[in-house]
Design a protein around this motif. Structure first.
Motif, short mmCIF file in Angstrom:
data_model
loop_
_atom_site.label_atom_id
_atom_site.label_comp_id
_atom_site.label_asym_id
_atom_site.label_seq_id
_atom_site.Cartn_x
_atom_site.Cartn_y
_atom_site.Cartn_z
N ASN A 101 60.98 25.65 41.30
CA ASN A 101 60.12 25.81 42.48
C ASN A 101 60.46 27.06 43.31
OD1 ASN A 101 59.17 23.80 45.37
ND2 ASN A 101 57.97 25.19 44.13
N THR A 102 60.73 28.13 42.60
CA THR A 102 60.93 29.42 43.27
C THR A 102 60.03 30.46 42.61
OG1 THR A 102 62.72 30.04 41.77
CG2 THR A 102 63.37 29.01 43.85
N ILE A 103 59.93 31.59 43.30
CA ILE A 103 59.28 32.77 42.70
C ILE A 103 60.43 33.71 42.35
CG2 ILE A 103 57.71 34.71 43.11
CD1 ILE A 103 56.32 32.87 45.25
N HIS A 104 60.60 33.95 41.07
CA HIS A 104 61.75 34.74 40.61
C HIS A 104 61.22 36.02 39.96
CE1 HIS A 104 66.10 34.65 39.20
NE2 HIS A 104 65.62 35.79 38.72
N ALA A 105 61.58 37.15 40.54
CA ALA A 105 61.08 38.43 40.02
C ALA A 105 62.12 39.09 39.12
CB ALA A 105 60.75 39.36 41.17
N ILE A 106 61.64 39.66 38.04
CA ILE A 106 62.48 40.46 37.14
C ILE A 106 62.01 41.90 37.29
CG2 ILE A 106 63.25 40.83 34.75
CD1 ILE A 106 63.84 38.00 35.51
N ILE A 107 62.91 42.75 37.77
CA ILE A 107 62.53 44.16 37.92
C ILE A 107 63.44 45.01 37.04
CG2 ILE A 107 61.66 43.81 40.27
CD1 ILE A 107 64.24 45.17 41.31
N GLY A 108 63.07 46.27 36.87
CA GLY A 108 63.89 47.17 36.06
C GLY A 108 63.04 48.31 35.55
N PRO A 109 63.69 49.42 35.18
CA PRO A 109 62.94 50.58 34.69
C PRO A 109 62.16 50.27 33.41
CG PRO A 109 65.30 51.08 34.89
CD PRO A 109 65.14 49.63 35.16
N ALA B 45 50.73 30.22 46.60
CA ALA B 45 50.09 28.89 46.58
C ALA B 45 50.64 28.06 45.41
CB ALA B 45 48.58 29.04 46.45
N LEU B 46 50.93 28.72 44.30
CA LEU B 46 51.47 28.01 43.15
C LEU B 46 52.84 27.43 43.49
CD1 LEU B 46 50.46 30.50 40.33
CD2 LEU B 46 49.60 28.17 40.63
N LYS B 47 53.63 28.23 44.20
CA LYS B 47 54.95 27.73 44.62
C LYS B 47 54.77 26.53 45.56
CE LYS B 47 58.99 28.74 47.26
NZ LYS B 47 59.59 29.62 48.25
N ALA B 48 53.83 26.66 46.50
CA ALA B 48 53.58 25.54 47.43
C ALA B 48 53.14 24.29 46.67
CB ALA B 48 52.53 25.94 48.45
N ASP B 49 52.53 24.48 45.50
CA ASP B 49 52.11 23.35 44.66
C ASP B 49 53.25 22.84 43.77
OD1 ASP B 49 49.60 23.41 45.65
OD2 ASP B 49 48.65 24.36 43.92
N GLY B 50 54.45 23.37 43.98
CA GLY B 50 55.62 22.87 43.24
C GLY B 50 55.94 23.61 41.96
N LYS C 47 57.67 40.83 49.35
CA LYS C 47 56.91 39.92 50.22
C LYS C 47 56.90 38.49 49.71
CE LYS C 47 53.90 43.57 51.84
NZ LYS C 47 53.01 44.44 51.11
N CYS C 48 57.02 38.30 48.39
CA CYS C 48 56.84 36.91 47.92
C CYS C 48 58.02 36.32 47.13
CB CYS C 48 55.56 36.79 47.09
SG CYS C 48 55.62 37.59 45.49
N ALA C 49 58.91 37.14 46.60
CA ALA C 49 59.94 36.57 45.72
C ALA C 49 61.05 35.87 46.51
CB ALA C 49 60.55 37.66 44.85
N ASP C 50 61.59 34.81 45.91
CA ASP C 50 62.78 34.16 46.47
C ASP C 50 64.03 34.83 45.91
OD1 ASP C 50 61.56 31.84 47.87
OD2 ASP C 50 60.78 31.48 45.85
N ASP C 51 63.98 35.12 44.61
CA ASP C 51 65.13 35.72 43.93
C ASP C 51 64.66 36.91 43.11
OD1 ASP C 51 67.25 33.81 44.64
OD2 ASP C 51 66.02 32.40 43.52
N VAL C 52 65.55 37.89 43.03
CA VAL C 52 65.21 39.10 42.27
C VAL C 52 66.37 39.41 41.31
CG1 VAL C 52 64.60 41.55 42.39
CG2 VAL C 52 63.97 40.03 44.26
N SER C 53 66.03 39.62 40.04
CA SER C 53 67.03 40.05 39.06
C SER C 53 66.61 41.43 38.58
CB SER C 53 67.06 39.12 37.86
OG SER C 53 67.31 37.81 38.28
N MET C 54 67.59 42.34 38.58
CA MET C 54 67.27 43.67 38.05
C MET C 54 67.98 43.86 36.72
SD MET C 54 67.82 47.43 39.72
CE MET C 54 67.50 48.90 38.73
#
Ligand SMILES: Nc1ncnc2c1ncn2[C@@H]1O[C@H](COP(=O)(O)OP(=O)(O)OP(=O)(O)O)[C@@H](O)[C@H]1O
Length: 233
Positions: free
Chosen positions: A39-47, A174-179, A194-201
């Motif tokens: 139930n988080t928004i987890h972003a994966i970033i990187g070049p 909204a998807l996160k709010a829906d669980g 603006k939206c991620a809870d966690d970020v992994s690079m």
């Protein structure tokens, strides 16, 4: 390599442990581990070329790891690659066709997601007349309507206009709010902020950092991206 666990037993929606994956003679991931909390928004970033898409493909089983384990606690769906849609059919017809494939119906839920994405007034038009952003949003809607617990999105906002970008972000929220748990790869650092809870690079298959967005201590993601990227040249 994959196993399902009960969501209540663990707090992680995805656990990647000691992953190894190479192509030809070249190793991309070696001893790579990553957890995605439920139930988080987890972003994966990187070049470019760092392994973001490959990681999503490993998680979804499109690619098999050479070693390591991947546990996914729940059913998952990944956004359709290349917005694979029936171009000569309308948006609504596409929803109906994919609904038959994936076992969902058009209902109040789809209406509300559709409104949120600004798609409602375009559903009667043929997809061939859609802009790239509209195709992306329709693809996302189809995947969301599958009703899975975990959604994987590979650069959902790439090449879309700012309004669609904001609509896609609010949809993800909204998807996160829906669980739901949303794992997203992106180059769009300001949207991620603006939206991620966690970020992994990641870079060259290595995890450079893995942090909660609250732990950035006033630094922008762009600053961290550049600093961490340079530190690991
Ligand atoms: N099927 C494959 N065969 C050979 N090499 C591959 C394959 N899939 C990925 N790779 C290689 O793995 C590396 C990582 O690619 P990947 O597409 O995962 O990067 P990315 O971080 O998603 O990049 P981008 O930001 O450009 O989308 C690249 O060097 C790519 O060429």
């Amino acid at each position: 390599m994959k196993g399902a666990k009960n969501m209540s037993e663990i707090q992680n929606a995805i656990e990647v442990k000691n992953l190894k994956k190479g192509f030809g003679g070249r190793v991309l991931f070696e001893n790579f581990s990553l957890n995605v909390k439920a139930n988080t928004i987890h972003a994966i970033i990187g070049p470019n070329g760092s392994g973001k898409t490959t990681l999503l493909r490993l998680i979804t089983g499109v690619y098999q790891p050479n070693a390591g384990t991947i546990n996914i606690a729940g059913k998952y769906a990944m956004e359709l690659e290349n917005d694979y849609l029936y171009e000569e059919q309308t948006g609504l017809e596409n929803l109906r066709i994919f609904g038959k494939y994936f076992g969902f119906e058009i209902n109040d839920r789809s209406d509300s997601y559709c409104t949120q994405l600004g798609l409602t007034e375009h559903l009667g038009k043929r997809v061939s007349t859609y802009s790239k952003g509209m195709k992306r949003k329709l693809s996302l809607l189809i995947v969301i309507m599958m009703g899975r617990d975990i959604l994987l999105m590979d650069e959902p906002t790439s090449g879309v206009d700012p309004i669609s970008r904001v609509e896609i972000r609010s949809l993800i929220e909204a998807l996160k709010a829906d669980g739901k748990t949303v794992i997203i790869t992106s180059h769009d650092l300001s949207e991620i902020e603006k939206c991620a809870d966690d970020v992994s690079m990641i870079k060259n298959g290595r995890l450079l950092f893995d942090k909660g967005i609250q732990e950035m201590q006033g630094q922008s993601l762009e600053e961290i991206f550049i600093k961490e990227g340079n530190r690991h040249e």
